[in-house]
Design a protein around this motif. Structure first.
Motif, short mmCIF file in Angstrom:
data_model
loop_
_atom_site.label_atom_id
_atom_site.label_comp_id
_atom_site.label_asym_id
_atom_site.label_seq_id
_atom_site.Cartn_x
_atom_site.Cartn_y
_atom_site.Cartn_z
N GLY A 133 3.20 -4.30 1.76
CA GLY A 133 4.47 -3.52 1.65
C GLY A 133 3.87 -2.15 2.14
O GLY A 133 5.44 -1.12 1.83
N ARG A 134 3.72 -1.93 3.95
CA ARG A 134 3.78 -0.22 3.72
C ARG A 134 5.57 0.04 4.33
O ARG A 134 5.43 0.86 4.52
CB ARG A 134 2.50 -0.38 5.07
CG ARG A 134 3.26 0.73 5.84
CD ARG A 134 1.57 -0.02 6.79
NE ARG A 134 2.40 0.21 8.84
CZ ARG A 134 1.50 -0.88 9.36
NH1 ARG A 134 0.48 -0.42 9.58
NH2 ARG A 134 1.93 -1.87 9.97
N ASP A 135 5.73 -1.18 4.99
CA ASP A 135 7.01 -0.60 5.53
C ASP A 135 8.24 0.09 4.35
O ASP A 135 9.16 0.42 4.73
CB ASP A 135 7.30 -1.71 6.12
CG ASP A 135 7.15 -1.84 7.24
OD1 ASP A 135 6.86 -1.54 7.58
OD2 ASP A 135 7.16 -3.19 7.58
N GLY A 136 8.47 -0.55 2.55
CA GLY A 136 8.85 0.11 2.35
C GLY A 136 8.30 1.18 1.16
O GLY A 136 9.06 1.38 0.41
N PHE A 137 7.57 1.85 1.67
CA PHE A 137 6.84 2.85 1.11
C PHE A 137 7.88 4.25 2.15
O PHE A 137 7.87 4.48 2.98
CB PHE A 137 5.24 3.14 1.72
CG PHE A 137 4.66 4.32 1.17
CD1 PHE A 137 4.80 5.30 0.29
CD2 PHE A 137 4.07 5.74 2.42
CE1 PHE A 137 4.16 6.26 -0.72
CE2 PHE A 137 3.21 6.33 1.61
CZ PHE A 137 3.36 6.83 0.32
N LYS A 138 7.89 5.12 0.77
CA LYS A 138 8.94 6.18 1.17
C LYS A 138 8.17 7.43 1.42
O LYS A 138 9.30 8.31 2.37
CB LYS A 138 9.91 6.12 0.29
CG LYS A 138 10.98 5.25 -0.22
CD LYS A 138 11.90 5.96 -1.19
CE LYS A 138 13.43 4.59 -1.03
NZ LYS A 138 14.03 4.67 -2.08
N ASN A 169 -2.74 -3.33 9.18
CA ASN A 169 -1.31 -4.06 8.24
C ASN A 169 -1.66 -3.95 6.63
O ASN A 169 -1.95 -5.18 6.09
CB ASN A 169 -1.32 -4.88 8.99
CG ASN A 169 0.38 -5.47 8.38
OD1 ASN A 169 1.19 -4.91 7.52
ND2 ASN A 169 1.13 -7.23 9.07
N ILE A 170 -1.17 -3.24 5.95
CA ILE A 170 -1.47 -3.58 4.55
C ILE A 170 -0.18 -3.64 3.85
O ILE A 170 1.14 -3.13 4.30
CB ILE A 170 -1.76 -2.02 3.60
CG1 ILE A 170 -3.27 -1.75 4.19
CG2 ILE A 170 -1.92 -2.17 2.19
CD1 ILE A 170 -3.71 -0.57 4.08
N VAL A 182 0.06 9.22 3.04
CA VAL A 182 -1.35 8.44 3.64
C VAL A 182 -1.33 8.87 4.83
O VAL A 182 -0.99 9.03 5.63
CB VAL A 182 -1.20 6.96 2.65
CG1 VAL A 182 -2.78 6.04 3.25
CG2 VAL A 182 -1.21 6.88 1.69
N ILE A 183 -3.35 8.78 5.35
CA ILE A 183 -3.33 9.77 6.39
C ILE A 183 -4.78 8.45 6.93
O ILE A 183 -5.70 7.94 5.99
CB ILE A 183 -4.26 10.54 6.39
CG1 ILE A 183 -3.18 11.83 5.91
CG2 ILE A 183 -4.64 10.88 7.75
CD1 ILE A 183 -3.67 13.65 6.00
N SER A 233 -2.12 -3.02 -2.20
CA SER A 233 -0.92 -2.49 -1.65
C SER A 233 -0.10 -1.00 -1.86
O SER A 233 -0.90 -0.31 -2.29
CB SER A 233 0.05 -3.77 -1.80
OG SER A 233 0.35 -3.85 -3.33
N PHE A 234 1.02 -1.17 -1.23
CA PHE A 234 2.29 -0.17 -1.04
C PHE A 234 3.15 -0.84 -2.29
O PHE A 234 3.57 -1.80 -2.34
CB PHE A 234 2.48 0.37 0.11
CG PHE A 234 1.54 1.17 1.28
CD1 PHE A 234 1.60 2.82 1.21
CD2 PHE A 234 0.69 0.25 1.61
CE1 PHE A 234 0.59 2.85 2.13
CE2 PHE A 234 0.29 1.29 3.18
CZ PHE A 234 0.01 2.68 3.10
N TYR A 235 3.83 0.70 -2.62
CA TYR A 235 5.24 0.06 -4.10
C TYR A 235 5.69 1.16 -3.60
O TYR A 235 5.15 2.42 -2.42
CB TYR A 235 4.83 0.16 -4.84
CG TYR A 235 5.10 0.85 -5.90
CD1 TYR A 235 6.07 1.71 -6.28
CD2 TYR A 235 3.40 1.58 -6.05
CE1 TYR A 235 5.80 3.06 -7.32
CE2 TYR A 235 3.24 3.02 -6.87
CZ TYR A 235 4.50 3.41 -6.95
OH TYR A 235 4.18 4.66 -7.69
N GLU A 236 7.03 1.61 -3.77
CA GLU A 236 8.52 2.18 -2.79
C GLU A 236 7.63 3.96 -3.07
O GLU A 236 7.59 4.47 -1.88
CB GLU A 236 9.58 2.45 -3.21
CG GLU A 236 10.68 3.00 -3.01
CD GLU A 236 11.93 3.01 -3.85
OE1 GLU A 236 11.98 3.66 -4.72
OE2 GLU A 236 12.59 2.25 -3.71
#
Length: 352
Positions: free
Chosen positions: A141-146, A138-139, A277-278, A258-261
């Motif tokens: 910003g993951r949910d917001g990555f497009k 669970n990194i 991302v794999i 972290s992720f961003y959009e």
């Protein structure tokens, strides 16, 4: 309803090895396989997968892996071998039988499957592996990555990723194999928590597995000391993978924070746009049907010692580190199955 001596849950390499030893001992058994064929998860791995052990160290009990013994079998060769293994020994398997629940009673266990079938058995060997429960960290910003995020269990080949910017998270054998393949057609990096470690596949002309067996480490009984066998994140390498990493195809980067959009943020604060991302981050046991009989610990992991559950009559084959460093591999499930079947027979003898 007939009460069997044992039911094996799972028709992969661990389940087939268990069936071999059960049949050899004349035990009334049945293997329940959730998919439409034996072989477990092998047919669902990525197309180019090769074993990390040569054919000479990749056999189940009673049947030598075919072909040149020094070569490393491909995925489809393993699938054919497991299917032929089932045919050769005429192992008793029912396919399309995914287990839904297990209940324990005075006579043993009641197993119910998704198809609505019910089975009665005095004992159970769980041999399912963990492929159906891939682990994804669970990194932030993951949910917001497009972009696209997948686990390596979903990866098949490089074609969908041509000319993309791809990150492969992980530093084990599968992560390296996938990243090297992707680097041929895309800009690929390995995102790692620590630098990749390489182990020479051949030492003094002999494969690494020869030396593991020679010094006894391959089968050292860690469980006798209250421990599971250690796992290794080192990459088995003939030289090819290390050369590719040094050449930067793929390169390795410290794990992003972290992720961003549109991508990821690296530890130095730099943002980079990324397409895919794999996660080559392994698997975790998932055995919800054993929860009700008290077989799992607080984390949902099986409570066992060397494959012998704390629940009388329940056993495991194919668990990583179960009895040795080789457990959960093609070469390791046979000895583990033999040990478990011996314990199972002792249990049955004292119950009858």
């Amino acid at each position: 309803m007939e009460i069997l001596d044992t039911i094996v849950i799972g028709g992969g390499q661990a389940g087939l090895a268990s069936g071999y030893h059960l049949q050899k001992k004349g035990v009334r058994y049945l293997i329940l396989e959730s998919s439409n064929q034996v072989g477990g998860s092998w047919s669902r791995y990525y197309d180019s997968l090769k074993l990390f052990s040569p054919a000479g160290y990749s056999s189940l009990p009673g049947m030598k892996f075919p072909g040149e013994q020094s070569l490393y079998p491909k995925r489809d060769e393993v699938v054919r071998y497991l299917q032929e293994y089932k045919r050769k020994f005429q192992l008793k398997v029912e396919t399309n039988q995914r287990v839904e629940s297990v209940e324990k009673g005075s006579e043993g266990f009641t197993i119910r499957t998704m198809t609505g079938d019910t089975f009665q058995t005095r004992t159970i060997i769980n041999a399912t592996g963990s492929f159906n429960n891939p682990f994804i960290p669970n990194i932030a910003g993951r949910d917001g990555f497009k972009g696209l995020t997948i686990h390596s269990s979903e990866y098949k080949n490089s074609e969908p990723f041509i000319n993309q910017r791809v990150l492969v998270v992980g530093r084990g054998n599968s992560a390296i194999q996938i990243a090297v393949e992707l680097a041929e057609v895309s800009q690929t990096s390995l995102a790692v928590l620590s630098p990749i470690k390489f182990v020479k596949q051949k030492v003094w002309g002999k494969d690494l597995h020869f030396w593991l067996k020679f010094i006894g480490f391959d089968k050292f009984p860690f469980w006798r000391f209250g421990k599971t066998a250690p796992s290794s994140s080192a990459v088995n390498d003939t030289g090819k993978y290390k050369e590719r990493i040094i050449a930067g195809k793929p390169d390795q980067q410290p794990m992003f924070t972290s992720f961003y959009e549109n991508g990821v943020i690296w530890p130095n604060g730099t943002k980079e746009q990324v397409d895919t991302v794999i996660y080559a981050t392994g698997y975790r046991p998932q055995l919800p049907y054993l929860q009700a009989i008290g077989a799992l610990d607080e984390e949902g992991k099986p409570s066992h010692k060397a494959g012998i559950s704390e629940v009388p009559g329940l056993y495991y084959v194919g668990m990583e580190g179960q009895r040795s460093f080789a457990s959960a591999t093609l070469r390791g499930v046979g000895p583990d199955a033999q040990y478990v079947v011996k314990k199972l027979l002792h249990y049955l003898e004292h119950r009858m």
